[in-house]
Design an enzyme around this catalytic site. Structure first.
Site: not given
Length: 368
Positions: A32, A310
């Site tokens: 990510c 994330h």
């Protein structure tokens, strides 16, 4: 992402920008950090256009694969999709990245800022090597061929040229000047240095403008930190400050949210609330003239600590704001951008904080 894709198309309706593509990127196990930065770069329109030009001019050549060819190939793949929305797997790019740099090989949580830095510097290295190779070919080609092709890069024989300025430099490079004033003789020593992004220290309940002011604030060098003045030929007390001599076309601001805590012996994430405006006036320049920038992308770190979490990105495209979370893409309201400023209390349930900000100079025809 069929349903999500059609949902996005429905949300935009007739306002779906002509020729634009909104594609999510598949996650290959903790990639990510890479996906969020790639989306920000894809919607950096001048960079995208120059990369696609490069791809168009070089795809017929049997060049060896490198990070630049993989990135150009990925951007070309996205921009030439028949569908307007969907998901693409940046597999070749991620494989090449891991092959090239062991830092990104593990499935551990990586730093998006480190990746952006590595990528831009790597692209510059590749472009410089290609320009050097082209110049060498030119110099070793037969005289008749040289005459036919004309002097490359307009370089006169034996004249030393400035370092090559690539289109990566044209977009992202700015120049800082480090001014040191000797308090004894008042002589000012200035040293210039280039940058692709500005890393700013942050404070609780602050703003980008105040962080930039702190970045350029005057610091006094005394006691053990005295400055050696060439004019006085001795160590002297001095004042030092950093100013922006040449603002970049694309201003990338990295907020230093990960701080090493001596007493803990590890890094801690600072969830501080730092307001970043949609329109930024850059005032800490040498010329003292305010330069206006418009925000077009934000890489957001989601999570309470530096070693897990994330990354997602917010992107402005044709006056619409979009939220990219790996494979998922959705429209968001402009007012939602402020929910990523950070938390005004230390312990908050909101862990989605702006980490890397991308601004484009308005002085040069912003097309976002």
């Amino acid at each position: 992402m069929g349903a999500a894709g059609s949902k996005l198309e429905k949300a935009l309706g007739d306002q779906f920008p002509e020729g634009e593509r909104y594609f999510g990127l598949e996650n290959f196990g903790n990639t990510c950090y890479c996906n969020s930065v790639l989306q920000a770069l894809y919607f950096c329109v001048p960079f995208r256009e120059q990369l696609l030009d490069y791809y168009g001019n070089n795809k017929s050549l049997d060049a060896e694969e490198n990070l630049l060819t993989c990135l150009a190939d990925l951007f070309s793949q996205i921009s030439s999709q028949k569908k307007k929305t969907g998901v693409i797997a940046p597999k070749r790019f991620v494989q090449r990245l891991k092959k090239q740099n062991e830092l990104f090989r593990s499935y551990m949580h990586q730093d998006a800022h480190e990746f952006l830095n590595f990528l831009l510097n790597e692209l510059v290295d590749i472009l410089e090597k290609e320009a050097q190779a082209a110049k060498t070919d030119q110099e070793t080609s037969p005289p008749s061929e040289k005459a036919a092709n004309g002097p490359k890069n307009g370089q006169a024989n034996g004249v030393h040229k400035e370092p090559l300025v690539t289109w990566v430099h044209t977009n992202f490079q700015g120049i800082l000047t480090n001014e040191t004033r000797c308090l004894q003789c008042e002589t000012v020593t200035a040293r210039d240095e280039t940058f692709f992004d500005l890393s700013l220290d942050i404070e609780q309940n602050s703003s980008i403008t105040s962080c930039l002011k702190n970045f350029s604030s005057t610091e006094t060098l005394n006691a053990e930190d005295k400055f050696f003045c060439d004019k006085c030929c001795s160590l002297q007390e001095a004042q030092k400050r950093m100013k922006i001599k040449k603002p970049p076309h694309i201003l990338v601001i990295h907020l230093k949210r990960f701080k090493y805590m001596e007493q803990l012996g590890r890094y801690k994430k600072l969830s501080y609330r730092v307001v970043f405006p949609l329109e930024l006036k850059l005032s800490n320049t040498v010329e003292e003239a305010d330069i206006e920038y418009s925000l077009f992308a934000v890489v957001v770190h989601v999570g309470s600590g530096p070693n897990h979490g994330h990354y997602v990105s917010l992107v402005k495209s044709h006056n619409h704001w979009l939220f990219f979370d790996d494979e998922n893409v959705e429209m968001i309201d402009e007012s939602a951008v402020q929910t990523f400023f950070g938390s005004s209390q230390e312990y908050s349930s909101n862990t989605d904080h702006g980490y890397i900000l991308f601004y484009e100079s308005l002085g040069s025809g912003n097309r976002n």
